[in-house]
Design an enzyme around this catalytic site. Structure first.
Site, PDB file in Angstrom:
ATOM      1  N   ARG A  47       0.944  -1.383   0.086  1.00  0.00           N
ATOM      2  CA  ARG A  47       0.029   0.132   0.089  1.00  0.00           C
ATOM      3  C   ARG A  47       1.146   1.303   0.210  1.00  0.00           C
ATOM      4  NH1 ARG A  47      -5.125   1.572   1.293  1.00  0.00           N
ATOM      5  NH2 ARG A  47      -5.502  -0.698   2.222  1.00  0.00           N
ATOM      6  N   ARG A 105      -6.488  -8.660   3.620  1.00  0.00           N
ATOM      7  CA  ARG A 105      -7.127  -8.139   4.910  1.00  0.00           C
ATOM      8  C   ARG A 105      -7.306  -6.441   4.304  1.00  0.00           C
ATOM      9  NH1 ARG A 105      -3.861 -10.209  10.010  1.00  0.00           N
ATOM     10  NH2 ARG A 105      -4.281 -12.561   9.818  1.00  0.00           N
ATOM     11  N   SER A 131     -10.985   6.800  16.487  1.00  0.00           N
ATOM     12  CA  SER A 131     -11.448   5.568  16.783  1.00  0.00           C
ATOM     13  C   SER A 131     -10.591   5.181  18.048  1.00  0.00           C
ATOM     14  CB  SER A 131     -11.680   4.437  15.805  1.00  0.00           C
ATOM     15  OG  SER A 131     -12.158   3.181  16.370  1.00  0.00           O
ATOM     16  N   GLN A 163      -6.969  -4.384  16.994  1.00  0.00           N
ATOM     17  CA  GLN A 163      -6.532  -5.479  16.518  1.00  0.00           C
ATOM     18  C   GLN A 163      -4.992  -5.356  16.545  1.00  0.00           C
ATOM     19  OE1 GLN A 163      -7.396  -6.497  12.574  1.00  0.00           O
ATOM     20  NE2 GLN A 163      -5.994  -8.008  12.302  1.00  0.00           N
ATOM     21  N   GLU A 173      -0.038  -1.220   8.956  1.00  0.00           N
ATOM     22  CA  GLU A 173       0.552   0.115   8.825  1.00  0.00           C
ATOM     23  C   GLU A 173      -0.616   1.433   9.101  1.00  0.00           C
ATOM     24  OE1 GLU A 173       3.379   2.991   6.005  1.00  0.00           O
ATOM     25  OE2 GLU A 173       3.192   0.827   5.631  1.00  0.00           O
ATOM     26  N   ARG A 174      -1.707   1.069   8.724  1.00  0.00           N
ATOM     27  CA  ARG A 174      -2.658   2.279   8.705  1.00  0.00           C
ATOM     28  C   ARG A 174      -2.867   2.378  10.441  1.00  0.00           C
ATOM     29  NH1 ARG A 174      -7.649   1.170   8.012  1.00  0.00           N
ATOM     30  NH2 ARG A 174      -8.337   3.277   7.638  1.00  0.00           N
ATOM     31  N   GLY A 228      -9.163   2.616  21.737  1.00  0.00           N
ATOM     32  CA  GLY A 228      -7.840   1.980  21.607  1.00  0.00           C
ATOM     33  C   GLY A 228      -7.526   1.019  20.460  1.00  0.00           C
TER      34      GLY A 228
END
Length: 301
Positions: free
Chosen positions: A56, A133, A70, A78, A96-97, A75
């Protein structure tokens, strides 16, 4: 609540273990490796570097801000996945996001799964996990597939098994890389869909691809409309090719006449004709003296 607190404390305990130089874990056979590998560990964000194999490359700022909000409220739900490089140094495999959003929030630590892998394994894990994912755009997925084929040296059949996709699906993505770079960028930016791209692939010349792409975008054409436009282009191209072949088949009187002209003028002579019988004679020259010679032969002066 007590269970969550216990899990968090365990993660911090493992973090302390990883901070101890005497317990530096480099392989699955090292002491305490079984306690760390596969467990969720709280790692300092500054000890983690971005994965250079990350497929990405586009991260929407607005979407990152929403994810950061969020994380600020709930917190990290995942954990990210990292691989160990050296003592207290890690590299992102996936997530990475979440990693970027956590830095936006100002977090100093982040929960992570730790894996031990070499560069090739890391590349494969990063690409496969992100393909499965993450919401990658079609070009990013195509590039990921191509990198797996090139750098991991797998066939499309084996790749199909690893990512759980049909071979035909992988082939369709890879074909997108034949599009002009401008069109690939347009797909990544959301101006056209993968369906549009698959239609445009059928146009061989890149310049013609761009011409039709611009019309698709400016007129907001649907995939079906784009397919019809491409089909019309191909039909027109075939008709033009046929017409050119007809033009080249000159009548016998022209074939004989051109030979006589060549002999009389002692130079090359081209004749272009059209189906309606019209045409033109082209006599090239390369100097003033040659032009004067040809003029005298043609006019008799």
């Amino acid at each position: 609540m007590a269970k969550a607190t216990k899990k968090q404390a365990l993660g911090r305990g493992l973090s302390a273990l990883l901070k101890d130089p005497e317990n530096d874990i480099q392989s699955v056979s090292d002491k305490n490796a079984d306690k760390v590998i596969g467990s969720v560990v709280e790692l300092e964000i500054d000890s983690i570097e971005v994965n250079p194999f990350q497929p990405r490359s586009n991260f929407n700022d607005e979407a990152l801000e929403e994810l950061a909000s969020s994380i600020r409220e709930l917190g990290i739900i995942q954990p990210i996945t990292v691989r160990k490089l050296e003592f207290d140094k890690y590299q992102l495999v996936s997530g990475e996001r979440r990693f970027r959003a956590s830095k936006l929030v100002g977090l100093t630590t982040i929960p992570a799964y730790i894996r031990i892998a070499n560069d090739q394994e890391s590349l494969e894990m990063a690409l496969v996990e992100n393909i499965q994912r993450q919401d990658l755009d079609p070009i990013e997925i195509a590039l990921s597939y191509q990198r797996l084929i090139d750098e991991i040296n797998v066939t499309q059949e084996k790749l199909s098994d690893r990512v759980g996709k049909k071979r035909s699906t992988i082939t369709n993505y890879l074909r997108l890389l034949k599009l002009h770079p401008i069109i690939q960028t347009g797909m990544r930016d959301g101006f056209i869909s993968m369906g549009h791209g698959r239609a445009l692939i059928n146009i061989e010349k890149k310049k013609d691809q761009i011409d039709i792409y611009e019309k698709v975008v400016s007129d907001s054409l649907s995939v079906r409309e784009t397919e019809r436009l491409v089909k019309a282009y191909q039909t027109s191209k075939n008709t033009t090719s046929t017409s050119k072949k007809v033009v080249k088949e000159s009548p016998s009187y022209i074939t004989k006449g051109i030979e006589a002209l060549k002999e009389h003028l002692s130079t090359k002579v081209d004749i272009n004709t059209s189906p309606n019988g019209k045409g033109k004679i082209v006599i090239p020259f390369h100097s003033k003296e040659e032009f004067q010679r040809l003029r005298k032969l043609l006019t008799g002066e």
